[in-house]
Design a protein around this motif. Structure first.
Motif, mmCIF file in Angstrom:
data_model
loop_
_atom_site.group_PDB
_atom_site.id
_atom_site.type_symbol
_atom_site.label_atom_id
_atom_site.label_comp_id
_atom_site.label_asym_id
_atom_site.label_seq_id
_atom_site.Cartn_x
_atom_site.Cartn_y
_atom_site.Cartn_z
ATOM 1 N N GLY A 285 21.973 -12.018 14.062
ATOM 2 C CA GLY A 285 21.889 -13.482 14.159
ATOM 3 C C GLY A 285 22.761 -14.172 13.133
ATOM 4 O O GLY A 285 23.458 -15.137 13.436
ATOM 5 N N VAL A 286 22.735 -13.662 11.904
ATOM 6 C CA VAL A 286 23.519 -14.278 10.836
ATOM 7 C C VAL A 286 25.014 -14.050 11.040
ATOM 8 O O VAL A 286 25.841 -14.927 10.766
ATOM 9 N N SER A 287 25.386 -12.862 11.549
ATOM 10 C CA SER A 287 26.812 -12.549 11.713
ATOM 11 C C SER A 287 27.517 -13.522 12.650
ATOM 12 O O SER A 287 28.714 -13.774 12.503
ATOM 13 N N GLN A 288 26.765 -14.036 13.630
ATOM 14 C CA GLN A 288 27.369 -15.032 14.521
ATOM 15 C C GLN A 288 27.751 -16.294 13.746
ATOM 16 O O GLN A 288 28.642 -17.038 14.144
ATOM 17 N N GLY A 289 27.068 -16.535 12.662
ATOM 18 C CA GLY A 289 27.381 -17.689 11.821
ATOM 19 C C GLY A 289 28.611 -17.502 10.966
ATOM 20 O O GLY A 289 29.081 -18.448 10.329
ATOM 21 N N LEU A 290 29.157 -16.265 10.913
ATOM 22 C CA LEU A 290 30.370 -16.022 10.135
ATOM 23 C C LEU A 290 31.577 -16.681 10.805
ATOM 24 O O LEU A 290 32.432 -17.252 10.141
ATOM 25 N N TYR A 291 31.608 -16.603 12.129
ATOM 26 C CA TYR A 291 32.764 -17.129 12.854
ATOM 27 C C TYR A 291 32.671 -18.644 13.071
ATOM 28 O O TYR A 291 33.686 -19.300 13.251
ATOM 29 N N GLY A 292 31.436 -19.166 13.028
ATOM 30 C CA GLY A 292 31.270 -20.620 13.179
ATOM 31 C C GLY A 292 32.040 -21.404 12.133
ATOM 32 O O GLY A 292 32.860 -22.264 12.463
ATOM 33 N N PRO A 293 31.797 -21.129 10.847
ATOM 34 C CA PRO A 293 32.545 -21.851 9.816
ATOM 35 C C PRO A 293 34.046 -21.611 9.886
ATOM 36 O O PRO A 293 34.851 -22.512 9.681
ATOM 37 N N LEU A 294 34.456 -20.353 10.210
ATOM 38 C CA LEU A 294 35.886 -20.091 10.350
ATOM 39 C C LEU A 294 36.469 -20.901 11.501
ATOM 40 O O LEU A 294 37.578 -21.438 11.402
ATOM 41 N N ASN A 295 35.705 -21.006 12.586
ATOM 42 C CA ASN A 295 36.155 -21.776 13.743
ATOM 43 C C ASN A 295 36.277 -23.255 13.404
ATOM 44 O O ASN A 295 37.268 -23.918 13.742
ATOM 45 N N LEU A 296 35.270 -23.763 12.703
ATOM 46 C CA LEU A 296 35.290 -25.184 12.341
ATOM 47 C C LEU A 296 36.366 -25.474 11.301
ATOM 48 O O LEU A 296 37.012 -26.523 11.345
ATOM 49 N N ILE A 297 36.539 -24.567 10.366
ATOM 50 C CA ILE A 297 37.607 -24.753 9.385
ATOM 51 C C ILE A 297 38.956 -24.750 10.085
ATOM 52 O O ILE A 297 39.846 -25.558 9.785
ATOM 53 N N SER A 298 39.099 -23.859 11.076
ATOM 54 C CA SER A 298 40.363 -23.836 11.820
ATOM 55 C C SER A 298 40.570 -25.142 12.563
ATOM 56 O O SER A 298 41.696 -25.630 12.683
ATOM 57 N N GLY A 299 39.446 -25.697 13.084
ATOM 58 C CA GLY A 299 39.554 -26.994 13.754
ATOM 59 C C GLY A 299 40.003 -28.080 12.800
ATOM 60 O O GLY A 299 40.831 -28.930 13.148
ATOM 61 N N GLN A 300 39.452 -28.062 11.582
ATOM 62 C CA GLN A 300 39.860 -29.059 10.597
ATOM 63 C C GLN A 300 41.299 -28.815 10.129
ATOM 64 O O GLN A 300 42.042 -29.761 9.853
ATOM 65 N N LEU A 301 41.707 -27.550 10.068
ATOM 66 C CA LEU A 301 43.095 -27.274 9.716
ATOM 67 C C LEU A 301 44.030 -27.747 10.823
ATOM 68 O O LEU A 301 45.144 -28.208 10.562
ATOM 69 N N ALA A 302 43.554 -27.619 12.075
ATOM 70 C CA ALA A 302 44.335 -28.181 13.188
ATOM 71 C C ALA A 302 44.407 -29.701 13.062
ATOM 72 O O ALA A 302 45.441 -30.316 13.334
ATOM 73 N N THR A 303 43.293 -30.300 12.621
ATOM 74 C CA THR A 303 43.287 -31.744 12.383
ATOM 75 C C THR A 303 44.284 -32.109 11.292
ATOM 76 O O THR A 303 44.946 -33.150 11.357
ATOM 77 N N LEU A 304 44.389 -31.253 10.273
ATOM 78 C CA LEU A 304 45.358 -31.505 9.207
ATOM 79 C C LEU A 304 46.780 -31.518 9.769
ATOM 80 O O LEU A 304 47.631 -32.284 9.316
ATOM 81 N N GLN A 305 47.036 -30.651 10.758
ATOM 82 C CA GLN A 305 48.357 -30.630 11.376
ATOM 83 C C GLN A 305 48.634 -31.958 12.083
ATOM 84 O O GLN A 305 49.674 -32.563 11.935
ATOM 85 N N ARG A 306 47.647 -32.393 12.865
ATOM 86 C CA ARG A 306 47.818 -33.644 13.600
ATOM 87 C C ARG A 306 47.790 -34.832 12.636
ATOM 88 O O ARG A 306 48.405 -35.859 12.900
ATOM 89 N N ALA A 307 47.085 -34.699 11.530
ATOM 90 C CA ALA A 307 46.973 -35.801 10.572
ATOM 91 C C ALA A 307 48.329 -36.200 10.013
ATOM 92 O O ALA A 307 48.530 -37.358 9.644
ATOM 93 N N ASP A 308 49.271 -35.270 9.926
ATOM 94 C CA ASP A 308 50.604 -35.611 9.423
ATOM 95 C C ASP A 308 51.239 -36.684 10.291
ATOM 96 O O ASP A 308 51.752 -37.683 9.800
ATOM 97 N N THR A 309 51.189 -36.487 11.619
ATOM 98 C CA THR A 309 51.752 -37.470 12.551
ATOM 99 C C THR A 309 50.959 -38.765 12.521
ATOM 100 O O THR A 309 51.516 -39.864 12.418
ATOM 101 N N LEU A 310 49.632 -38.641 12.598
ATOM 102 C CA LEU A 310 48.787 -39.833 12.679
ATOM 103 C C LEU A 310 48.838 -40.655 11.393
ATOM 104 O O LEU A 310 48.882 -41.884 11.436
ATOM 105 N N SER A 311 48.823 -39.979 10.258
ATOM 106 C CA SER A 311 48.851 -40.710 8.991
ATOM 107 C C SER A 311 50.192 -41.405 8.801
ATOM 108 O O SER A 311 50.261 -42.510 8.251
ATOM 109 N N GLN A 312 51.265 -40.775 9.271
ATOM 110 C CA GLN A 312 52.571 -41.416 9.196
ATOM 111 C C GLN A 312 52.571 -42.712 10.006
ATOM 112 O O GLN A 312 53.050 -43.761 9.544
ATOM 113 N N ARG A 313 52.012 -42.662 11.220
ATOM 114 C CA ARG A 313 51.930 -43.857 12.066
ATOM 115 C C ARG A 313 50.992 -44.896 11.451
ATOM 116 O O ARG A 313 51.242 -46.107 11.533
#
Length: 571
Positions: A285-313
């Protein structure tokens, strides 16, 4: 590693997010409380299975089930309120930033407003939804998920370090996926935003001109053009989504294949009495929670990628310069106007060249010229929508810049023939939130001849005029705009084709009424009857004054003026 994802624009957006620090801290507190509850749950579950169920300890079964149930309910409740406050705070951020950006657009000099309307709307709507998420969630999400990753790792190693190492063997694959899609996310994000802005601008243009499209029977033509633009944006959007989904689904794939591997290896350890069944179930049960934070962090890192364009605008609008209002002088009592060697360049094109003109107080002058000769630009300089590139405009022998900007616009009113009305009532369009007496209002609408058509409207002065004044005719709309200026008793009134939609009889009546006002009147018109009323006529061609005098004088001395009279002016 996260610093590698931060462009200068993104770092600036992080700094900007400090204004919402209190909201961010509240969100962080909610999810930190959840983490504490989640830390306790697997140990209670393991004890429940191994020491209660497997030992047939009936006396502890109900208390442990209640404790476990309370932990689950507490986790779900905190999660509910946390998500509510995220969405609530997000709405507040969008509201605040929309108002800030709109205020900035209002204060920026027109010469710097090179954005298309559709692009501005995209920046103030869909862009701000992403910006809002970034300002509120990126920091707490990354921090909380790092804490969650640490929590999960601690529990896994406490339960079984061999199984933990087996689980951790998948992490390098995750980072390879993350690195692989990093550049693609940034590139496709920029293209998608550009395409979205283009579609917004295209929609605005076509909706505003629906009647023209119908009259020329070009519905299919513009439908196909819009279809092509939307399809182009859709392809860009699909490419961005492909990269984003590939990043996220790649991690989920790793999570999915790890479940049977853990069950197989862990089941073997249970059968060999190396591991208890409760520990294996809790570990799984706990091991499934290992990938959750990695997945969400990856989502936020993807947001950081898009943030470059959006913040510039975002910062392109926020960084717009504001109109200079350093002047402190009030509007003078004697307000003769002098253009002293005034030149103006716009986008490397010389619009006005060495303009020298004297306008006496209360003088009535007309400015005529061919299309694009610089007539309207001269007037825009007088109300400081633009400033001269060289030379100066003097008001009572002092540079216009020395006067308070709001004073200038309070006493010099510019009415253009294409000035739109706001989607308010006729009266509200004239008053614009200011307080005027009934006597002042009635005088303005009488002088502008609004009273001649107001009884034709269903609700009189309370009639809503529609978007851009669409429920009124051109002439009616222009008369409302003139009344809006007259009620404020300007000392200088500029009418730039402001009566082009008014019939000649009504126009004659309006100019007769204007004689009662103690003000300077500057007219740009194509009607000869209007021009003849001027004390002086100024002739422009290609940004230069080539003639000045009365109508009769110019007919004799200026071939260009005579040609304009014969070819363009309405008699």
């Amino acid at each position: 590693m996260i610093s590698n994802f931060l462009s200068s624009n993104t770092k600036r957006l992080f700094k900007y997010s400090k204004k919402y620090q209190k909201k961010v801290c509240n969100i962080f507190a909610f999810f930190l409380s959840i983490e504490i509850l989640l830390l306790i749950q697997p140990f209670v579950l393991r004890y429940l299975i191994d020491d209660v169920m497997m030992q047939s300890n009936f006396s502890l079964l109900l208390p442990l089930i209640v404790i476990y149930l309370l932990l689950v309910i507490g986790h779900i409740t905190l999660n509910f309120f946390g998500n509510y406050y995220i969405m609530s705070y997000g709405a507040d951020v969008i509201k605040n930033e929309q108002l800030i950006l709109y205020e900035k657009l209002q204060k920026a000099p027109p010469i710097f407003l090179n954005f298309k309307i559709g692009d501005i709307l995209a920046r103030l709507t869909s862009d701000l939804e992403y910006i809002s998420n970034f300002l509120l969630m990126t920091k707490p999400s990354i921090i909380i998920n790092i804490i969650q990753f640490g929590r999960v790792s601690l529990i896994l190693f406490i339960f079984s370090w061999p199984l933990a190492l087996l689980t951790y063997a998948t992490i390098p694959i995750y980072f390879w996926i993350l690195k692989h899609f990093k550049t693609k996310l940034m590139e496709t994000s920029k293209e998608e935003r550009k395409g979205y802005s283009k579609v917004m601008e295209s929609l605005r243009e076509k909706i505003e001109n629906l009647n023209t499209i119908k009259l020329y029977k070009k519905e299919e033509f513009f439908q196909q053009k819009l279809k092509g633009e939307i399809e182009e944006w859709s392809e860009n959007k699909k490419q961005y989504v492909w990269n984003e989904v590939s990043l996220n689904r790649g991690l989920i794939f790793i999570s999915a294949i790890m479940t049977p591997i853990i069950l197989g290896f862990g089941g073997y350890m249970v059968m060999k009495d190396i591991l208890t069944l409760g520990t294996l179930i809790a570990f799984l049960g706990v091991s499934q929670g290992l990938y959750g934070p990695l997945n969400l962090i990856s989502g936020q890192l993807a947001t950081l990628q898009r943030a470059d364009t959006l913040s510039q605008r975002f910062f392109e609008i926020l960084d717009l310069p504001e109109e200079e209002s350093d002047g402190i002088l009030p509007f003078p009592k004697d307000y003769d106007i002098k253009y002293n060697n005034v030149s103006f360049t716009y986008k490397d094109e010389l619009v006005l060249k060495d303009i020298n003109l004297y306008i006496d107080k209360n003088e009535k002058i007309a400015i005529v010229g061919t299309s694009g000769s610089g007539k309207s630009t001269m007037m825009n300089l007088l109300v400081r929508l633009y400033d001269p590139t060289s030379g100066e405009i003097l008001l009572e022998d002092k540079n216009l810049k020395e006067y308070n900007l709001q004073e200038i616009r309070e006493h010099i009113k510019l009415v253009r023939g294409n000035d739109p009305l706001f989607n308010m009532s006729v009266k509200e369009n004239i008053m614009l939130g200011d307080e005027f007496s009934d006597q002042e209002f009635n005088k303005a609408v009488k002088k502008a001849k609004v009273d001649k058509f107001i009884n034709l409207l269903d609700e009189g002065y309370d009639t809503m005029v529609g978007e851009r004044g669409s429920k009124l005719s051109d002439g009616q709309r222009q008369r409302v705009a003139i009344a809006r200026a007259l009620i404020r008793n300007p000392k200088v009134l500029i009418l730039d084709e402001a009566t082009s939609g008014v019939d000649s009889q009504t126009e004659e009546e309006i100019f007769e009424e204007l004689k009662e006002y103690d003000m300077t009147l500057i007219i740009i018109s194509h009607r000869l009857s209007t021009i003849r009323k001027a004390d002086k006529v100024v002739v422009l061609k290609d940004g230069e004054i080539i003639g000045e005098g009365t109508h009769n004088e110019l007919i004799e001395s200026s071939p260009v003026y005579k040609e304009i009279i014969e070819s363009q002016l309405v008699v």
